[in-house]
Structures are given as C-alpha cells and as structure tokens.
Design a protein around this motif. Sequence first.
Motif, mmCIF file in Angstrom:
data_model
loop_
_atom_site.group_PDB
_atom_site.id
_atom_site.type_symbol
_atom_site.label_atom_id
_atom_site.label_comp_id
_atom_site.label_asym_id
_atom_site.label_seq_id
_atom_site.Cartn_x
_atom_site.Cartn_y
_atom_site.Cartn_z
ATOM 1 N N ALA A 1 25.995 22.935 41.939
ATOM 2 C CA ALA A 1 25.453 22.280 40.741
ATOM 3 C C ALA A 1 26.564 22.059 39.727
ATOM 4 C CB ALA A 1 24.328 23.125 40.144
ATOM 5 N N THR A 2 27.693 21.559 40.209
ATOM 6 C CA THR A 2 28.874 21.303 39.405
ATOM 7 C C THR A 2 29.047 19.791 39.237
ATOM 8 O OG1 THR A 2 30.113 21.451 41.476
ATOM 9 C CG2 THR A 2 30.071 23.417 40.073
ATOM 10 N N GLU B 1 23.740 19.357 44.926
ATOM 11 C CA GLU B 1 23.127 18.456 43.963
ATOM 12 C C GLU B 1 23.603 17.027 44.207
ATOM 13 O OE1 GLU B 1 21.177 17.731 40.468
ATOM 14 O OE2 GLU B 1 20.364 18.272 42.434
ATOM 15 N N LYS B 2 22.805 16.096 43.730
ATOM 16 C CA LYS B 2 23.102 14.676 43.895
ATOM 17 C C LYS B 2 24.063 14.195 42.811
ATOM 18 C CE LYS B 2 20.655 14.132 40.177
ATOM 19 N NZ LYS B 2 21.327 13.729 38.912
ATOM 20 N N MET C 1 20.651 17.950 50.793
ATOM 21 C CA MET C 1 20.922 17.187 49.584
ATOM 22 C C MET C 1 19.830 17.446 48.545
ATOM 23 S SD MET C 1 23.704 15.512 49.261
ATOM 24 C CE MET C 1 23.121 14.834 47.714
ATOM 25 N N GLY C 2 20.240 17.486 47.290
ATOM 26 C CA GLY C 2 19.320 17.841 46.207
ATOM 27 C C GLY C 2 18.505 16.686 45.673
ATOM 28 N N GLY D 1 22.623 11.855 51.866
ATOM 29 C CA GLY D 1 23.675 11.865 50.854
ATOM 30 C C GLY D 1 24.709 10.786 51.091
ATOM 31 N N LEU D 2 25.129 10.635 52.347
ATOM 32 C CA LEU D 2 26.122 9.622 52.701
ATOM 33 C C LEU D 2 25.618 8.207 52.427
ATOM 34 C CD1 LEU D 2 27.542 10.904 56.109
ATOM 35 C CD2 LEU D 2 28.944 10.121 54.200
#
Length: 315
Positions: A66-67, A89-90, A115-116, A295-296
């Motif tokens: 979550a950065t 996270e996204k 993936m978030g 995500g990709l």
Amino acid sequence: MLGTGRIAANAFVPAVKAATGADLVAVLSRDKDRGAEFARQHGIPKSYDDPDALLQDADVDGVIVATPDAMHEAQVIAAVRAGKHILCEKPMTATLAGCERMAEVVRGSGVTFAMGYNNRFNTGLQHIKALLDTGDIGPVRYARALLTAAIQDPGDWRAHSDQARYWAMSAVGTHVLDCWRWFFGEPASVGGASAGPKHQGANDEITTMVLNYPGRMMAEFTVAAIFQTTSRLEIYGENGSIIGTDVFGANPSGPITCNGREIAYTPQNPFVLEIEDFVEAVRDQRPPCTTLDDGLVNVRIMETARDGVIQLPIG
C-alpha cells in the motif's frame, strides 16, 4: 502492511482486523518514528523501516503493498523472492514495463499475487453484474461513469511523476477501468483525453477514457482528483437501463435501479471481503478473484490511452 498512508490506515488496517483468517503483525514505513507511531495507534506488534528485515520476519506470511505506485515493483519482487504472498494495491505499478518485470518474477514462484481491485467485492456492483449476466436490460450498447477523489492536495504523492504516472487515474480511474473490464470484457481499442486545469502538474487532474467494443457497445468514464461530487454509473441496453449512484468505494450504499425499479442489496465493506478472498486463495492454493493478469491488462490499457492522449493544461 507496507505503507502507512490513508489507504493503509483507513481501509486496510480495519479490514484486516475485521476479516476472518488474517492478523496484522507488522508494518513498514520509510520513517522509523512514523512507523512506530502507526503501529502503536493501530495495535500492530512490530514496525520496520527496513523492508528486508520485515520480509525476513518468520511471522509474516504475506504483505499488503500500500505504498506509492512507483515503489510497488521493487517491493513486490523482493516479497516474491522472500516467499511472501502479496496483495498489491492498484495500479500494479507506474509503468507497463515495470508490471512486466514484476510478472516475470511472480509467475512460477508459487507465491499468490492478488490485485487490489476491491470493487470486485462491492455487493452493489455484484448485483449489477448479475443483472447484466441475466440480460435484464438486453444487449448493452453504452455505459458511462463519473467518479471523483476527495484527495485534492497537489502535494499528494499521486500528483508527482517520481512516485506515480497518474493522479486521477491512479486514485480512482483504474477502479472504473477494472469494473468495465469485469462487466464487458476486453476492449478492442481505447482513447481519451487528460487535463490539468488547476495545478498544471505532470500527472492528470481529470481524465476521460473511452473503451470501444466494435459491433457491440461503447463504454466511457470520467475521473477527477480536484473536486468531489456524487459518483454515478449508467448502463444502457436495448431493453432498459441500470443506474447506480454512490456505488463505488469503501462505503458503497447508494441506490441502484434497473428499468426504474430499485434493487435491494446489503452493503458490505469490500476491503474486508478482498482480504478474506486473498487469505482463502493462499490457503486453498487457488487464484484470487483479481489476478496478476488483471493488473497487467489494466496498466496496459492506461498506458495505451495515455500515449494517445492530447494533454490539455488549461491556463
């Protein structure tokens, strides 16, 4: 937990505490004092300012990343090599090239990567998906959405190109893009436009994206990071429409109508359900609800649209 920002404090910490099968045992912050204070405030046993030390902790089975977006790549790769499962996270990271490097390390590692995209666990949106699947409004021809972020501070990390490549798209646009992919599948082409009318920084303050499904339908959305308003989702089919108001986010409880009839649903915190799906995926050795490929593809679409976008800073 990697990160001590708003999403960590306001969404993930309470979600982990409410979820079945997960305990929050450690937190990472670049600032040692901030990490220690975050841990104290939230009852977390350990705090670290060294990611390698956290990843070597035998009590840690998995990490929530979550950065800021640009940090995801190095942290995910390090977590995989340490054998830790990952909820990221996204968006997946700031660039498609970075996503591809992450994917190369994750694939074949035996590590669960989720993936978030918490809106997949949003009960209101799940009801809409069910209505679409059962054909209640007939073949869909057009969809649109408006979603804005309360984060209006140009000092926010998403507004700076060294930490993120997007602002409005990073904060909320990537969620709507994932929702349209979930509802309608993969588009054949994408386009759009971005603007920076207020702060005129490097990253988008407002973005509109259009997804084309030739011979079938078109879907679009507009997202913004410089004002807050009621979110709205509209889907139009040959036999009617589905309209949702305030159905995105951590507290999705707004009304949904299908052909003018209100749809009853029980709102639940999607972050809690996301954590529980991640835990179950690890335990059962199955794919999570939202995957590495989600995500990709999401970042690939964002990057394709951005590369074709005409930037419009307004003086």
